[in-house]
Motif scaffolding. Structure first.
Motif, mmCIF file in Angstrom:
data_model
loop_
_atom_site.group_PDB
_atom_site.id
_atom_site.type_symbol
_atom_site.label_atom_id
_atom_site.label_comp_id
_atom_site.label_asym_id
_atom_site.label_seq_id
_atom_site.Cartn_x
_atom_site.Cartn_y
_atom_site.Cartn_z
ATOM 1 N N UNK A 303 86.439 23.109 49.201
ATOM 2 C CA UNK A 303 85.551 24.179 49.654
ATOM 3 C C UNK A 303 84.151 23.614 49.898
ATOM 4 N N UNK A 304 83.687 22.809 48.944
ATOM 5 C CA UNK A 304 82.375 22.175 49.093
ATOM 6 C C UNK A 304 82.321 21.296 50.339
ATOM 7 N N UNK A 305 83.395 20.542 50.583
ATOM 8 C CA UNK A 305 83.417 19.640 51.728
ATOM 9 C C UNK A 305 83.337 20.401 53.045
ATOM 10 N N UNK A 306 84.056 21.523 53.127
ATOM 11 C CA UNK A 306 84.015 22.317 54.358
ATOM 12 C C UNK A 306 82.650 22.981 54.541
ATOM 13 N N UNK A 307 82.074 23.482 53.448
ATOM 14 C CA UNK A 307 80.745 24.084 53.542
ATOM 15 C C UNK A 307 79.695 23.045 53.948
ATOM 16 N N UNK A 308 79.839 21.852 53.428
ATOM 17 C CA UNK A 308 78.918 20.770 53.810
ATOM 18 C C UNK A 308 78.964 20.553 55.321
ATOM 19 N N UNK A 309 80.158 20.549 55.872
ATOM 20 C CA UNK A 309 80.284 20.326 57.316
ATOM 21 C C UNK A 309 79.702 21.492 58.118
ATOM 22 N N UNK A 314 77.379 21.027 61.671
ATOM 23 C CA UNK A 314 77.597 21.939 62.787
ATOM 24 C C UNK A 314 79.004 22.473 62.939
ATOM 25 N N UNK A 315 79.849 22.350 61.915
ATOM 26 C CA UNK A 315 81.220 22.863 62.004
ATOM 27 C C UNK A 315 81.209 24.385 62.083
ATOM 28 N N UNK A 316 82.053 24.946 62.949
ATOM 29 C CA UNK A 316 82.171 26.399 63.047
ATOM 30 C C UNK A 316 82.822 26.947 61.779
ATOM 31 N N UNK A 317 82.262 28.039 61.182
ATOM 32 C CA UNK A 317 82.837 28.579 59.943
ATOM 33 C C UNK A 317 84.314 28.919 60.040
ATOM 34 N N UNK A 318 84.770 29.450 61.170
ATOM 35 C CA UNK A 318 86.192 29.779 61.309
ATOM 36 C C UNK A 318 87.059 28.524 61.264
ATOM 37 N N UNK A 319 86.567 27.468 61.852
ATOM 38 C CA UNK A 319 87.308 26.203 61.805
ATOM 39 C C UNK A 319 87.403 25.681 60.380
ATOM 40 N N UNK A 320 86.324 25.883 59.603
ATOM 41 C CA UNK A 320 86.336 25.458 58.202
ATOM 42 C C UNK A 320 87.404 26.209 57.419
ATOM 43 N N UNK A 322 90.137 27.588 58.641
ATOM 44 C CA UNK A 322 91.441 27.106 59.104
ATOM 45 C C UNK A 322 91.810 25.785 58.427
ATOM 46 N N UNK A 323 90.816 24.924 58.234
ATOM 47 C CA UNK A 323 91.068 23.644 57.572
ATOM 48 C C UNK A 323 91.487 23.857 56.113
ATOM 49 N N UNK A 324 90.833 24.819 55.431
ATOM 50 C CA UNK A 324 91.195 25.109 54.041
ATOM 51 C C UNK A 324 92.601 25.698 53.945
ATOM 52 N N UNK A 325 92.925 26.601 54.843
ATOM 53 C CA UNK A 325 94.245 27.250 54.806
ATOM 54 C C UNK A 325 95.357 26.278 55.195
ATOM 55 N N UNK A 326 95.023 25.241 55.958
ATOM 56 C CA UNK A 326 96.031 24.306 56.437
ATOM 57 C C UNK A 326 96.199 23.054 55.593
#
Length: 346
Positions: A303-309, A314-320, A322-326
């Motif tokens: 979760x921290x890694x996706x929030x960092x991005x 500049x990572x889109x929140x929805x993409x983050x 999707x990455x967690x769910x996948x």
């Protein structure tokens, strides 16, 4: 003669804690750099920028003179933003005495060094870290100043210092527990802000309660993992400083971390969010620190890694999301290493 306590600085949480002490008929002097804020507190008994609509106790006064704030105080309560902790402590150092109780209520890290706030304070005061007490727990300033029932925890390496802090703050609406796990209490208070950002982002995306419940649950597992690797007792994260503070910070509009996450989920840029907040959002700095700590301790913090991005790359929140769910399949009980559990069960 009334007991004197110095509070540094005059943000929302510092003012709320000053109010708790003023309600105990103490002479509370709150230090601020802002001359107009000082005048407002002293003349109008308000702190409108941080706590609008609240009338402060006449036992609470403000000053821009550090010596005036510290002179004759039996305790000093440091509630500066994490980025300012070292500077504020350095300024108070000439006026601090060995007899003074030192309590801090800042939830974060020194981002550059990755040091806990108590470590930074002890370094600047040139004292043992056991002298420092951390106060944490589920406690919105907006509710504390209205005398809503609130329960917190104080922790120190020295039990006697924790008990001194407990006695200092305890009153009919502000209940204080002690805890020996200073590392765990401090880490829990800092790391939960990351998950609160994520919870706000989830709400801003319109993902509903199911998603938020999962985020809080897995977020708690994540911060427990890194906390244990850094020397905390895993059980601390099930207490007031852990799950208690996580729930209140991740589910309330009082929470600036939740509000910042919500705006990010709505699609606003980080710079826009920060300029509109007008106050420090500790979770942003903490996300950067925790991202580095996860690499240092080789602990998975997805979760921290996706929030960092999202925040810094500049990572889109929805993409983050999707990455967690996948992510690859896991078992739910993968909280931490067997070695860590064995260490705590010895």
């Amino acid at each position: 003669m009334a007991r004197k306590v110095a509070v540094l600085v005059a943000g929302s949480w510092g003012t709320a804690l000053a109010s708790v002490l003023a309600d105990k008929e103490m002479n509370v002097v709150i230090w601020t750099r802002n001359e107009s804020q000082k005048d407002e507190i002293n003349r109008l008994h308000t702190n409108g920028r941080f706590l609008p609509g609240v009338t402060l106790s006449p036992n609470l006064t403000a000053t821009t003179d550090m010596h005036e704030a510290m002179d004759g105080a039996e305790a000093v309560v440091i509630v500066a933003p994490s980025a300012a902790i070292r500077e504020v402590t350095r300024q108070m150092r000439p006026f601090w005495t060995e007899e003074m109780l030192v309590v801090h209520a800042t939830k974060g890290f020194e981002t550059e060094s990755l040091k806990r706030i108590s470590t930074v304070i002890a370094e600047e005061l040139e004292c043992e870290e056991g002298r420092i007490v951390v106060l944490s727990g589920p406690s919105h300033a907006e509710e504390v100043v209205k005398r809503c029932p609130t329960t917190v925890v104080v922790a120190a390496l020295d039990d006697s210092e924790a008990i001194r802090a407990q006695d200092l703050f305890m009153n009919p609406y502000f209940r204080v527990y002690t805890n020996r796990d200073m590392v765990g209490v401090e880490l829990a208070g800092a790391l939960k802000n990351i998950i609160a950002l994520g919870a706000g982002m989830s709400d801003g995306l319109g993902f509903g309660d199911n998603a938020k419940a999962a985020l809080l649950t897995r977020g708690l597992a994540e911060i427990t993992r890194i906390g244990a690797e850094m020397g905390a007792n895993p059980l601390t994260f099930a207490g007031l400083a852990g799950v208690g503070d996580l729930v209140v910070t991740a589910t309330s509009r009082h929470s600036r971390n939740w509000r910042a996450g919500y705006m990010l989920g709505e699609g606003k840029k980080l710079e826009t969010v920060l300029s509109s907040m007008g106050m420090v959002v500790e979770g942003i700095r903490t996300t950067k620190a925790a991202h580095t700590l996860s690499d240092k301790y080789k602990v998975q913090m997805p979760i921290t890694q996706q929030l960092y991005q999202v925040l810094f790359e500049g990572l889109d929140p929805r993409t983050a999301v999707e990455a967690l769910m996948g992510r690859d399949k896991k078992t739910e009980m993968e909280l931490m290493s067997i070695e860590t559990w064995e260490t705590w069960h010895k």
